[in-house]
Design a protein around this motif. Structure first.
Motif, short mmCIF file in Angstrom:
data_model
loop_
_atom_site.label_atom_id
_atom_site.label_comp_id
_atom_site.label_asym_id
_atom_site.label_seq_id
_atom_site.Cartn_x
_atom_site.Cartn_y
_atom_site.Cartn_z
N ASP A 1 0.81 -1.22 0.00
CA ASP A 1 0.00 0.00 0.00
C ASP A 1 0.84 1.27 0.00
N VAL A 2 2.09 1.17 0.43
CA VAL A 2 2.94 2.37 0.49
C VAL A 2 3.62 2.65 -0.85
N LEU A 3 3.43 1.76 -1.82
CA LEU A 3 4.11 1.89 -3.11
C LEU A 3 3.18 2.41 -4.19
N GLN A 4 3.77 3.10 -5.17
CA GLN A 4 3.04 3.51 -6.35
C GLN A 4 2.87 2.30 -7.27
N ASP A 5 1.97 2.42 -8.24
CA ASP A 5 1.69 1.29 -9.12
C ASP A 5 2.93 0.78 -9.84
N GLU A 6 3.77 1.69 -10.36
CA GLU A 6 4.97 1.27 -11.07
C GLU A 6 5.95 0.58 -10.13
N GLN A 7 6.01 1.05 -8.88
CA GLN A 7 6.90 0.42 -7.91
C GLN A 7 6.41 -0.99 -7.57
N LYS A 8 5.08 -1.15 -7.47
CA LYS A 8 4.51 -2.48 -7.21
C LYS A 8 4.90 -3.45 -8.32
N LYS A 9 4.82 -2.98 -9.57
CA LYS A 9 5.19 -3.83 -10.70
C LYS A 9 6.66 -4.22 -10.64
N GLN A 10 7.50 -3.26 -10.26
CA GLN A 10 8.93 -3.55 -10.17
C GLN A 10 9.19 -4.62 -9.12
N VAL A 11 8.57 -4.46 -7.95
CA VAL A 11 8.73 -5.45 -6.88
C VAL A 11 8.25 -6.81 -7.36
N MET A 12 7.09 -6.83 -8.00
CA MET A 12 6.49 -8.08 -8.45
C MET A 12 7.38 -8.83 -9.43
N PHE A 13 7.92 -8.12 -10.42
CA PHE A 13 8.76 -8.78 -11.42
C PHE A 13 10.10 -9.21 -10.84
N GLU A 14 10.64 -8.43 -9.92
CA GLU A 14 11.89 -8.84 -9.28
C GLU A 14 11.68 -10.13 -8.48
N PHE A 15 10.53 -10.22 -7.83
CA PHE A 15 10.24 -11.44 -7.08
C PHE A 15 10.01 -12.62 -8.01
N LEU A 16 9.31 -12.40 -9.11
CA LEU A 16 9.09 -13.49 -10.05
C LEU A 16 10.41 -14.02 -10.60
N ASP A 17 11.33 -13.10 -10.93
CA ASP A 17 12.65 -13.52 -11.41
C ASP A 17 13.37 -14.35 -10.36
N GLY A 18 13.23 -13.96 -9.09
CA GLY A 18 13.91 -14.67 -8.02
C GLY A 18 13.26 -15.99 -7.66
N ILE A 19 11.95 -16.08 -7.81
CA ILE A 19 11.23 -17.29 -7.41
C ILE A 19 11.23 -18.34 -8.52
N ILE A 20 10.94 -17.93 -9.77
CA ILE A 20 10.89 -18.93 -10.85
C ILE A 20 11.88 -18.65 -11.98
N GLY A 21 12.61 -17.53 -11.91
CA GLY A 21 13.61 -17.23 -12.93
C GLY A 21 13.04 -16.40 -14.07
#
Length: 227
Positions: free
Chosen positions: A165-185
């Motif tokens: 909730d403290v992040l802007q939409d673009e920041q949320k997307k950045q976090v999400m894709f960084e996690f996806l790269d780390g979790i499944i590559g």
């Protein structure tokens, strides 16, 4: 007359075929030189790359900018991530699928005597792991959850992570894709994941990052798709 015309057509096709082969060879040689130029440059800054964590921010920026300058000559979307202490280099296209061949080709062209482990694409991390962004926000993979739905050859996913909730939409997307790269590559993210939504509050159908990784691996076996 027909015989003459036929022979002329054969001659023209032969000339065109030779020209095409020459063009392809020239293009291949040009790309090979660009790959070679990058690795020559990398060797010239290898000492700094190995100690990147000890460089000040300006020195780090200069190092990465120099590498990027060489990379864009190969493919505008290419980039690298360095783990200096482990002497590991990851070639990435930031998840842009059209540049996957460039990622693979550059990684495969690394000199055998480089002394670094060169890997194509951002790889899975050992779970759990923590990611930090902008020095003000961090979240652990134990605090991110997923819901999946099969859609043909893809998995559509919905993501929730604590503190979003403290992040802007673009920041949320950045976090999400960084996690996806780390979790499944990086490769599996772009190859097997379809639509991605961010949820503000998970329900009982959401699963952990570890379970999500298992779901993706099982889905890969099911679709048996190679690219």
């Amino acid at each position: 007359m027909k015989k003459i015309i036929f022979m002329l057509l054969i001659t023209i096709l032969t000339v065109l075929s030779c020209g095409s082969k020459t063009d392809n060879t020239d293009k291949k040689n040009e790309m090979n030189k660009k790959y070679s130029d990058f690795w020559v440059y990398f060797k010239s800054v290898e000492g700094k790359a190995e100690n990147i964590s000890k460089l000040n921010p300006e020195e780090q920026k200069a190092l990465l900018s120099g590498l990027k300058e060489k990379l864009v000559k190969i493919d505008y979307n290419l980039d690298v991530e360095l783990s200096g202490e482990k002497k590991e280099l990851f070639v990435t296209s930031g998840g842009i699928k059209s540049s996957f061949s460039s990622v693979k080709n550059l990684a495969e062209s690394a000199p055998k005597d480089l002394g670094w482990k060169v890997t194509a694409f951002k790889q899975r991390k050992e779970l759990p792991f923590t990611l930090s962004f902008d020095k003000t926000f961090s979240v652990n993979s134990e605090n991110i959850m997923f819901k999946t739905a099969e859609d043909g050859e893809y998995l559509n996913i919905t993501v929730f992570f604590e503190g979003q909730d403290v992040l802007q939409d673009e920041q949320k997307k950045q976090v999400m894709f960084e996690f996806l790269d780390g979790i499944i590559g990086e490769y599996d993210t772009e190859t097997y994941i379809g639509t991605i939504d961010i949820d503000s509050g998970p329900d009982s159908t959401f699963v952990s990052a570890e379970k999500f990784r298992e779901t993706v691996d099982n889905f890969k076996k099911k679709v048996k798709r190679t690219e």
